[in-house]
Scaffold this motif. Structure first.
Motif, mmCIF file in Angstrom:
data_model
loop_
_atom_site.group_PDB
_atom_site.id
_atom_site.type_symbol
_atom_site.label_atom_id
_atom_site.label_comp_id
_atom_site.label_asym_id
_atom_site.label_seq_id
_atom_site.Cartn_x
_atom_site.Cartn_y
_atom_site.Cartn_z
ATOM 1 N N SER A 220 47.632 28.945 52.545
ATOM 2 C CA SER A 220 48.572 28.001 51.932
ATOM 3 C C SER A 220 47.936 26.636 51.772
ATOM 4 O O SER A 220 47.245 26.149 52.674
ATOM 5 N N TYR A 221 48.194 26.036 50.632
ATOM 6 C CA TYR A 221 47.754 24.679 50.315
ATOM 7 C C TYR A 221 48.990 23.926 49.840
ATOM 8 O O TYR A 221 49.283 23.907 48.642
ATOM 9 N N GLY A 222 49.737 23.374 50.778
ATOM 10 C CA GLY A 222 51.004 22.744 50.439
ATOM 11 C C GLY A 222 51.978 23.803 49.976
ATOM 12 O O GLY A 222 52.233 24.783 50.668
ATOM 13 N N SER A 223 52.497 23.639 48.776
ATOM 14 C CA SER A 223 53.461 24.598 48.236
ATOM 15 C C SER A 223 52.792 25.786 47.539
ATOM 16 O O SER A 223 53.465 26.683 47.050
ATOM 17 N N VAL A 224 51.467 25.788 47.500
ATOM 18 C CA VAL A 224 50.725 26.822 46.779
ATOM 19 C C VAL A 224 50.145 27.840 47.760
ATOM 20 O O VAL A 224 49.452 27.475 48.709
ATOM 21 N N ASN A 225 50.433 29.110 47.518
ATOM 22 C CA ASN A 225 49.817 30.193 48.278
ATOM 23 C C ASN A 225 48.728 30.832 47.443
ATOM 24 O O ASN A 225 48.942 31.142 46.266
ATOM 25 N N VAL A 226 47.555 31.019 48.045
ATOM 26 C CA VAL A 226 46.439 31.694 47.392
ATOM 27 C C VAL A 226 46.277 33.048 48.078
ATOM 28 O O VAL A 226 46.145 33.122 49.299
ATOM 29 N N VAL A 227 46.300 34.119 47.282
ATOM 30 C CA VAL A 227 46.271 35.477 47.803
ATOM 31 C C VAL A 227 45.009 36.173 47.304
ATOM 32 O O VAL A 227 44.656 36.078 46.126
ATOM 33 N N THR A 228 44.347 36.875 48.220
ATOM 34 C CA THR A 228 43.164 37.657 47.884
ATOM 35 C C THR A 228 43.333 39.050 48.464
ATOM 36 O O THR A 228 43.715 39.187 49.627
ATOM 37 N N ASP A 229 43.053 40.078 47.667
ATOM 38 C CA ASP A 229 43.147 41.440 48.191
ATOM 39 C C ASP A 229 41.952 41.725 49.093
ATOM 40 O O ASP A 229 40.929 41.060 49.021
ATOM 41 N N ARG A 230 42.091 42.713 49.947
ATOM 42 C CA ARG A 230 41.060 42.981 50.950
ATOM 43 C C ARG A 230 39.734 43.449 50.357
ATOM 44 O O ARG A 230 38.691 43.291 50.972
ATOM 45 N N MET A 231 39.748 44.017 49.166
ATOM 46 C CA MET A 231 38.500 44.443 48.532
ATOM 47 C C MET A 231 37.735 43.258 47.935
ATOM 48 O O MET A 231 36.513 43.251 47.919
ATOM 49 N N SER A 232 38.466 42.254 47.447
ATOM 50 C CA SER A 232 37.833 41.084 46.839
ATOM 51 C C SER A 232 37.398 40.056 47.874
ATOM 52 O O SER A 232 36.491 39.263 47.619
#
Length: 120
Positions: free
Chosen positions: A70-82
């Motif tokens: 999380s970066y403030g109100s922004v969530n950054v999502v990465t899959d386990r393969m990437s």
């Protein structure tokens, strides 16, 4: 003679780093979408001139093994393969006369193509 322990800060290498400029731009884009249930998904897919290419898109899904930062109100999502390909990568947003858009500085990339859209 005394030997002192010297500790230096190690660079952050776990997950993706989103700069303040990029987080602000993503937050503005999400606000424009009018949805607060979306996250910025960053993935690596086969393709492009160099073998692998980045994908950045808004996603409402939650996949098994996702890594979320999380970066403030922004969530950054990465899959386990990437995730291994993106560990320590920095996403920035550039807005100049020459260029506008998101850039990815990835220490795991051995090289990239001339267009900058793919890496290996």
């Amino acid at each position: 003679m005394t030997v002192q322990d010297q500790t230096t800060a190690a660079p952050v290498t776990d997950g993706i780093v989103l700069t303040d400029e990029a987080a602000s731009k993503v937050a503005a884009l999400l606000e424009g979408e009018g949805r607060d249930d979306l996250a910025l998904r960053v993935a690596v897919q086969p393709g492009g001139c160099s073998g692998l290419r980045y994908q950045l898109f808004f996603d409402e899904r939650s996949l098994d093994g996702d890594i979320v930062k999380s970066y403030g109100s922004v969530n950054v999502v990465t899959d386990r393969m990437s995730a291994p390909y993106l560990s320590g990568a920095t996403i920035d947003f550039v807005d100049t006369i020459e260029k506008q858009g998101f850039t990815i500085d990835n220490p795991n990339a051995g090289g990239s193509c001339a267009c900058g859209d793919s890496f290996h």
